[in-house]
Design a protein around this motif. Sequence first.
Motif, PDB file in Angstrom:
ATOM      1  N   ASN A  49      -6.796   6.482   3.394  1.00 43.37           N
ATOM      2  CA  ASN A  49      -6.939   6.490   4.972  1.00 43.37           C
ATOM      3  C   ASN A  49      -6.098   5.990   5.566  1.00 43.37           C
ATOM      4  N   LEU A  50      -4.688   5.845   5.168  1.00 44.61           N
ATOM      5  CA  LEU A  50      -3.567   5.252   5.934  1.00 44.61           C
ATOM      6  C   LEU A  50      -2.363   6.571   5.644  1.00 44.61           C
ATOM      7  N   SER A  51      -2.945   7.371   6.755  1.00 42.32           N
ATOM      8  CA  SER A  51      -1.956   8.590   7.225  1.00 42.32           C
ATOM      9  C   SER A  51      -0.840   8.558   7.095  1.00 42.32           C
ATOM     10  N   ASN A  52      -0.519   7.317   7.551  1.00 42.23           N
ATOM     11  CA  ASN A  52       1.061   7.483   7.605  1.00 42.23           C
ATOM     12  C   ASN A  52       2.174   6.073   7.064  1.00 42.23           C
ATOM     13  N   ILE A  53       1.551   6.512   6.530  1.00 42.48           N
ATOM     14  CA  ILE A  53       2.094   5.455   5.505  1.00 42.48           C
ATOM     15  C   ILE A  53       2.911   6.198   4.306  1.00 42.48           C
ATOM     16  N   SER A  54       4.314   5.882   4.168  1.00 40.42           N
ATOM     17  CA  SER A  54       5.752   6.573   3.954  1.00 40.42           C
ATOM     18  C   SER A  54       6.270   5.768   2.670  1.00 40.42           C
ATOM     19  N   SER A  55       5.427   4.682   2.387  1.00 44.38           N
ATOM     20  CA  SER A  55       6.243   3.917   1.528  1.00 44.38           C
ATOM     21  C   SER A  55       5.337   2.785   0.606  1.00 44.38           C
ATOM     22  N   LEU A  56       4.683   3.159  -0.455  1.00 44.25           N
ATOM     23  CA  LEU A  56       3.699   2.639  -1.412  1.00 44.25           C
ATOM     24  C   LEU A  56       4.490   2.235  -2.852  1.00 44.25           C
ATOM     25  N   ASP A  57       4.446   0.411  -2.935  1.00 45.09           N
ATOM     26  CA  ASP A  57       5.356   0.107  -3.876  1.00 45.09           C
ATOM     27  C   ASP A  57       4.096  -0.521  -4.089  1.00 45.09           C
ATOM     28  N   LEU A  58       3.293  -0.706  -5.524  1.00 44.55           N
ATOM     29  CA  LEU A  58       2.173  -2.034  -6.188  1.00 44.55           C
ATOM     30  C   LEU A  58       2.576  -1.904  -7.676  1.00 44.55           C
ATOM     31  N   SER A  59       3.911  -1.799  -7.859  1.00 40.72           N
ATOM     32  CA  SER A  59       4.476  -1.880  -9.291  1.00 40.72           C
ATOM     33  C   SER A  59       4.561  -3.629  -9.765  1.00 40.72           C
ATOM     34  N   HIS A  60       4.605  -3.853 -10.759  1.00 41.69           N
ATOM     35  CA  HIS A  60       5.163  -5.093 -11.204  1.00 41.69           C
ATOM     36  C   HIS A  60       3.635  -5.849 -11.456  1.00 41.69           C
ATOM     37  N   ASN A  61       2.402  -5.206 -11.501  1.00 42.93           N
ATOM     38  CA  ASN A  61       1.504  -6.394 -10.943  1.00 42.93           C
ATOM     39  C   ASN A  61       0.629  -6.126 -12.123  1.00 42.93           C
ATOM     40  N   LEU A  62      -1.537  -6.413 -12.261  1.00 35.04           N
ATOM     41  CA  LEU A  62      -1.929  -6.141 -13.171  1.00 35.04           C
ATOM     42  C   LEU A  62      -2.871  -5.425 -13.007  1.00 35.04           C
ATOM     43  N   LEU A  63      -2.805  -4.766 -12.018  1.00 33.36           N
ATOM     44  CA  LEU A  63      -3.524  -3.106 -11.218  1.00 33.36           C
ATOM     45  C   LEU A  63      -4.538  -2.249 -12.723  1.00 33.36           C
ATOM     46  N   GLN A  64      -5.644  -1.697 -12.676  1.00 33.61           N
ATOM     47  CA  GLN A  64      -5.736  -1.225 -14.083  1.00 33.61           C
ATOM     48  C   GLN A  64      -6.586   0.112 -13.097  1.00 33.61           C
ATOM     49  N   GLY A  65      -7.375   0.678 -14.631  1.00 31.14           N
ATOM     50  CA  GLY A  65      -8.279   2.090 -14.138  1.00 31.14           C
ATOM     51  C   GLY A  65      -7.539   3.125 -12.895  1.00 31.14           C
ATOM     52  N   PRO A  66      -8.325   4.228 -12.190  1.00 32.71           N
ATOM     53  CA  PRO A  66      -7.150   4.779 -12.314  1.00 32.71           C
ATOM     54  C   PRO A  66      -7.687   5.118 -10.623  1.00 32.71           C
ATOM     55  N   LEU A  67      -5.821   6.080 -10.753  1.00 29.37           N
ATOM     56  CA  LEU A  67      -5.207   6.071  -9.421  1.00 29.37           C
ATOM     57  C   LEU A  67      -6.384   6.619  -8.326  1.00 29.37           C
ATOM     58  N   PRO A  68      -6.803   6.116  -7.491  1.00 30.15           N
ATOM     59  CA  PRO A  68      -7.764   6.563  -6.169  1.00 30.15           C
ATOM     60  C   PRO A  68      -7.148   8.605  -5.999  1.00 30.15           C
ATOM     61  N   ARG A  69      -7.943   9.502  -5.854  1.00 28.84           N
ATOM     62  CA  ARG A  69      -7.593  11.220  -5.342  1.00 28.84           C
ATOM     63  C   ARG A  69      -7.426  10.993  -3.919  1.00 28.84           C
ATOM     64  N   SER A  70      -7.647   9.538  -3.046  1.00 26.14           N
ATOM     65  CA  SER A  70      -8.166  10.116  -1.553  1.00 26.14           C
ATOM     66  C   SER A  70      -6.360   9.702  -1.178  1.00 26.14           C
ATOM     67  N   LEU A  71      -4.831   9.461  -2.350  1.00 25.87           N
ATOM     68  CA  LEU A  71      -3.900   8.934  -1.939  1.00 25.87           C
ATOM     69  C   LEU A  71      -3.093  10.241  -1.400  1.00 25.87           C
ATOM     70  N   ALA A  72      -4.091  11.356  -1.785  1.00 27.17           N
ATOM     71  CA  ALA A  72      -3.458  13.328  -1.507  1.00 27.17           C
ATOM     72  C   ALA A  72      -3.251  12.605  -0.155  1.00 27.17           C
ATOM     73  N   ASN A  73      -4.171  12.470   0.425  1.00 26.67           N
ATOM     74  CA  ASN A  73      -4.489  12.677   1.657  1.00 26.67           C
ATOM     75  C   ASN A  73      -3.315  11.457   2.875  1.00 26.67           C
ATOM     76  N   CYS A  74      -2.775  11.347   1.655  1.00 31.50           N
ATOM     77  CA  CYS A  74      -0.946  10.362   2.475  1.00 31.50           C
ATOM     78  C   CYS A  74      -0.343  11.464   2.310  1.00 31.50           C
ATOM     79  N   THR A  75      -0.412  12.281   3.394  1.00 38.26           N
ATOM     80  CA  THR A  75       0.916  13.469   3.302  1.00 38.26           C
ATOM     81  C   THR A  75       2.255  12.892   3.484  1.00 38.26           C
ATOM     82  N   SER A  76       2.363  11.975   4.220  1.00 41.60           N
ATOM     83  CA  SER A  76       3.804  11.509   5.021  1.00 41.60           C
ATOM     84  C   SER A  76       4.436  10.662   3.804  1.00 41.60           C
ATOM     85  N   LEU A  77       3.871  10.026   2.158  1.00 43.84           N
ATOM     86  CA  LEU A  77       4.444   9.597   1.280  1.00 43.84           C
ATOM     87  C   LEU A  77       5.239   9.951   1.383  1.00 43.84           C
TER      88      LEU A  77
END
Length: 580
Positions: A169-197
């Motif tokens: 839903n964060l349509s304005n986001i241009s930089s997203l850094d979630l590295s070096h954590n313990l996150l699991q599961g698949p990538l959410p397909r909704s990130l395709a909506n972040c066209t400014s990424l």
Amino acid sequence: MEYLELLDSEFTGLIPPTLGNLGRLSSLSLSGFNLSRIVVDFEMFAKLKNLEHLSLSRNLIVMIPNSGNCSFPLLKELTLLGVNLTSTFPYFLRSSPELEVLDISGNMISGPIPEWFGRVRSNTLIRLDLSSNNFTGEIPSSICQLSSMTYMFLSNNRLNGAIPGCLGNLSNISSLDLSHNLLQGPLPRSLANCTSLWSFSVGYNGIHDTFPHWLLNATQSSLYYADLQSNEFHGVINEISLPPQLVYLILSNNHFSGQLRISFFQNSLVGFIDIANNDFDGPLPIPPPSLWYFSIANNKFSGEISHHLCDATLLDMVNLSNNSLNGSIPHCFINLNASALDLRTNKLVGHIPDIFAPENKLRTIRLSQNRFGGALPQSLANCKNLEVLDVSENELEGRFPYWLDTLPNIQVFVLRSNKFHGPLDSSKRTNLSFPHLRIFDISNNSFHGPLPVRYFANLKAMKDAAINRSQYTWMNYSQKSLTYQDSVTVVMKGFAIELVRILSVFTAIDLSRNFFGGDIPELIGDLKALKGLNLSHNNLTGIIPSSEEPQRPVRRGDKANYGTWSLPYQQSEIAKVIFL
């Protein structure tokens, strides 16, 4: 006074508590001056109700209680960078509805990211940096209410669970850094909506998914930086076109497999490609001319090295190691201007071509464990910046390449397990042969004659432990979290050991399994920084020379020389692993 900025100054002593009486201050920055890391009670700023910008960083230890009297209703920008915060999330941010920038990175804040944070300032926050703390738990869904968010950095924490799908839903986001954590599961397909990424990094987590073709859709993506390294991505990368503006593609340390389309990288501006440590096979894709970093190491690629690689005139690092590449090194490599060339552990054949032009900037050449034959090319003498040369375990022939002893910076020189022969002659063009050399391995060849006294006399890096620790650096190509680090394989009692990151403290000489004869030179006793010495399986005789200073006992010995020898008392206390 409305503005006070003290950056990189030479003030000493304490921050005066009267600073908190400047009630008209709207901007306060204290950073990088000589305060001897003093403790600052954050409550001293409680009266500064007009603050819009507050920045505290470096050399400060800021104490923020779990609750208190601070409230900053006009605050728009807060930076508390590396100030040893250990409490939970700053409580006073509940009273800052106008906040646009929050940077509390580089601290030790623990506990979860609070749910209330996203709800308080859903329409104002543009930049959020919580990286390099000890945050735990899941990423709260309320963070998705930050509709104006442009930059979000949550890396280097201990966040777990799945990546919230509502981040799409964060349509304005241009930089997203979630590295070096313990996150699991698949990538959410909704990130395709972040066209400014523009920059997306989930490296070093436990993401289990196939390749996100939907994220790299060239028709709508503005992606410039994509980092998926060190996860559990798997499967085949299907027919896609890379976004034309993509420059960084990092897929290393996953489980991708199958063949990449031969034109996979074409028609893009990608310059940094790291797909090492996967299960890719088949021929190498054609690299783009914009390339400057290329690592495909530890896959199953086969076929010949593409001549198109020579079109990448900006190429600085080439790592094609540990594949099944065959054929010869392209002669057009003379056009490359790289710092590192790593082709080890393939099935390459033929002569090593004369491709090392004058004024090249090569610092590392690793061609070991191939099937190269013939003599070493004389053009290697042009590599004045060379620090590492490893051509071990090939079928190279000829006499000792004495003409390389004038290279001013070489530190690792490995000719192990080839077909070199003859005495160890020196060039006699310099009195400083191999002054920086710290690993010298010419074992398992057919060298003969006396041991090289002239070389032992000039091995300054093996004589002075203090110089050895402080003076020499290693190839370490870094770009964000990505590095190419030199390593070296040494053989100890028949076992091959790869040394990584400890090269700056390790020194060794291995002349074993040759036909050297005569006495062991007394000069060896001067090599006080030497960690390993292997002279076994030669024809050496006489007395082992003593060191001038008694040291710790020998741990192991291999007396596999021929003739007679004796061990003087002093040498029995030398602090090295010695194989004789």
